[in-house]
Design a protein around this motif. Structure first.
Motif, short mmCIF file in Angstrom:
data_model
loop_
_atom_site.label_atom_id
_atom_site.label_comp_id
_atom_site.label_asym_id
_atom_site.label_seq_id
_atom_site.Cartn_x
_atom_site.Cartn_y
_atom_site.Cartn_z
N MET A 1 -0.29 -0.35 2.23
CA MET A 1 -1.40 -0.12 3.00
C MET A 1 -1.36 -1.02 4.27
O MET A 1 -1.10 -2.26 4.04
N ASP A 2 -1.50 -0.82 5.64
CA ASP A 2 -1.50 -1.44 6.55
C ASP A 2 -3.06 -1.58 7.04
O ASP A 2 -3.76 -0.46 7.43
N LEU A 3 -3.47 -2.76 7.36
CA LEU A 3 -4.80 -2.98 8.21
C LEU A 3 -4.58 -3.38 9.42
O LEU A 3 -3.79 -4.38 9.61
N ARG A 4 -5.12 -2.82 10.26
CA ARG A 4 -4.80 -3.36 11.87
C ARG A 4 -6.11 -2.63 12.69
O ARG A 4 -6.65 -2.00 12.16
N ILE A 5 -5.95 -3.29 13.86
CA ILE A 5 -6.99 -2.83 14.76
C ILE A 5 -6.68 -1.44 15.41
O ILE A 5 -5.49 -1.04 15.30
N GLU A 6 -7.67 -0.71 15.56
CA GLU A 6 -7.44 0.55 15.91
C GLU A 6 -6.74 0.69 17.36
O GLU A 6 -6.79 -0.14 18.05
N GLN A 7 -6.06 1.76 17.40
CA GLN A 7 -5.24 2.13 18.76
C GLN A 7 -5.89 3.25 19.48
O GLN A 7 -6.39 4.09 18.69
N ALA A 8 -5.73 3.33 20.73
CA ALA A 8 -6.21 4.59 21.05
C ALA A 8 -5.78 5.92 20.71
O ALA A 8 -6.69 6.91 20.41
N GLY A 9 -4.68 5.97 20.14
CA GLY A 9 -4.12 7.25 19.48
C GLY A 9 -4.77 7.39 18.00
O GLY A 9 -4.60 8.68 17.73
N ASP A 10 -5.50 6.48 17.47
CA ASP A 10 -6.13 6.69 16.27
C ASP A 10 -7.19 7.27 16.46
O ASP A 10 -8.20 7.81 15.37
N ARG A 11 -7.94 7.49 17.50
CA ARG A 11 -9.33 8.05 17.59
C ARG A 11 -9.55 9.49 17.15
O ARG A 11 -10.69 9.51 16.48
N PRO A 12 -8.86 10.30 17.33
CA PRO A 12 -8.99 11.68 16.47
C PRO A 12 -8.90 11.54 15.10
O PRO A 12 -9.66 12.16 14.46
N ALA A 13 -8.25 10.76 14.60
CA ALA A 13 -7.80 10.77 13.01
C ALA A 13 -9.24 9.79 12.33
O ALA A 13 -9.68 10.22 11.55
N ILE A 14 -9.69 8.76 13.32
CA ILE A 14 -10.65 8.06 12.80
C ILE A 14 -11.97 9.11 12.62
O ILE A 14 -12.80 8.94 11.79
N ALA A 15 -12.19 9.79 13.94
CA ALA A 15 -13.21 10.90 13.92
C ALA A 15 -13.13 11.63 12.73
O ALA A 15 -14.30 11.84 11.92
N GLU A 16 -12.08 12.00 12.26
CA GLU A 16 -12.04 12.95 11.16
C GLU A 16 -12.38 12.27 9.60
O GLU A 16 -12.82 12.98 8.76
N ALA A 86 -9.81 12.19 -0.19
CA ALA A 86 -8.49 12.02 -1.01
C ALA A 86 -8.10 10.51 -1.47
O ALA A 86 -7.44 10.43 -2.28
N TRP A 87 -8.49 9.54 -0.48
CA TRP A 87 -8.02 8.34 -0.59
C TRP A 87 -8.97 7.39 -1.24
O TRP A 87 -8.88 6.30 -1.38
N GLN A 88 -10.15 7.78 -1.66
CA GLN A 88 -11.42 7.03 -2.08
C GLN A 88 -11.11 6.54 -3.72
O GLN A 88 -10.22 7.30 -4.10
N GLY A 89 -11.65 5.32 -3.88
CA GLY A 89 -11.33 4.95 -5.14
C GLY A 89 -10.12 4.11 -5.39
O GLY A 89 -10.04 3.70 -6.49
N ARG A 90 -9.51 3.53 -4.29
CA ARG A 90 -8.19 3.10 -4.29
C ARG A 90 -8.28 1.39 -3.80
O ARG A 90 -7.30 1.08 -3.43
N GLY A 91 -9.58 1.18 -3.65
CA GLY A 91 -9.56 -0.06 -2.81
C GLY A 91 -9.40 -0.28 -1.39
O GLY A 91 -9.46 -1.31 -0.89
N ILE A 92 -9.29 0.83 -0.73
CA ILE A 92 -9.15 0.81 0.78
C ILE A 92 -10.51 0.45 1.39
O ILE A 92 -10.49 -0.56 2.21
N GLY A 93 -11.60 0.89 1.01
CA GLY A 93 -13.02 0.35 1.73
C GLY A 93 -13.03 -1.07 1.45
O GLY A 93 -13.46 -1.92 2.40
N THR A 94 -12.83 -1.55 0.22
CA THR A 94 -12.87 -3.05 -0.03
C THR A 94 -11.96 -3.97 0.81
O THR A 94 -12.48 -4.82 1.22
N ALA A 95 -10.75 -3.59 0.83
CA ALA A 95 -9.78 -4.13 1.67
C ALA A 95 -10.43 -4.28 3.34
O ALA A 95 -10.06 -5.25 3.97
N LEU A 96 -10.73 -3.18 3.71
CA LEU A 96 -11.45 -3.07 5.03
C LEU A 96 -12.32 -4.08 5.27
O LEU A 96 -12.53 -4.79 6.07
N VAL A 97 -13.21 -4.11 4.40
CA VAL A 97 -14.44 -5.01 4.37
C VAL A 97 -14.05 -6.30 4.51
O VAL A 97 -14.16 -7.13 5.22
N ARG A 98 -13.24 -6.75 3.32
CA ARG A 98 -12.71 -8.09 3.19
C ARG A 98 -11.83 -8.65 4.62
O ARG A 98 -12.11 -9.73 5.09
#
Length: 177
Positions: A1-16, A86-98
């Motif tokens: 998993m890659d954690l990074r600053i959002e980019q302008a092209g990410d905005r539609p996916a973020i909304a979804e 579909a991706w919940q329960g895999r530690g993604i939210g925890t990684a984003l918070v940290r």
């Protein structure tokens, strides 16, 4: 998993991510809130989690205030946080918070506030804010949901009333409805 600053092209996916993560009308409102926070707080920290070139999670830390006895203190609100179902329960939210806490701590932010599930956020260092000398900005926020984490820049005198940015009020995203 890659954690990074959002980019302008990410905005539609973020909304979804928010529409699917929160669901229904509230999901649409949260997606709109994110757009408004970007506009109203250019310094907001907005991170994405990317798996297989797909944005699967998003978190935002935006400017808020603490009305402390000595002076107003710039703090941040952790809101919103969402992961595609579909991706919940895999530690993604925890990684984003940290990762987000690490980055806002490096910016010298003293305190991070949120409304959320104490069973989840207590694992990440958050505690009930009322017991730490903080007052919630709305009676609609359950006491147990109003939480804070102190970062290295926090000082003992920093107590008082947490104040959301106007954007949260404009989108009626404070407390339970």
């Amino acid at each position: 998993m890659d954690l990074r600053i959002e980019q302008a092209g990410d905005r539609p996916a973020i909304a979804e991510v928010h529409r699917s993560g929160f669901g229904g009308e509230h999901g649409r409102t949260v997606a709109d809130l994110v757009d408004a926070l970007r506009r109203d707080d250019p310094g907001a920290l907005s991170l994405v989690a990317v798996e297989k070139r797909e944005v699967v999670g998003h978190i935002m830390f935006s400017r808020s205030l603490l009305d402390a006895p000595r002076r107003l203190v710039e703090v941040v609100s952790l809101s919103p946080l969402a992961v595609r179902p579909a991706w919940q329960g895999r530690g993604i939210g925890t990684a984003l918070v940290r990762e987000g806490l690490r980055r806002v701590g490096e910016r010298g932010v003293p305190l991070v506030f949120l409304e959320g599930d104490p069973a989840y956020y207590s694992r990440l260092g958050f505690v009930a804010a009322g017991g730490e000398g903080f007052r919630k900005p709305s009676l609609r926020i359950p006491d147990v949901a109003f939480q804070v984490v102190r970062l290295p820049a926090a000082e003992p005198w920093m107590t008082g009333t947490f104040v959301y940015s106007q954007t949260f009020w404009d989108y009626d995203c404070v407390g339970l409805r």
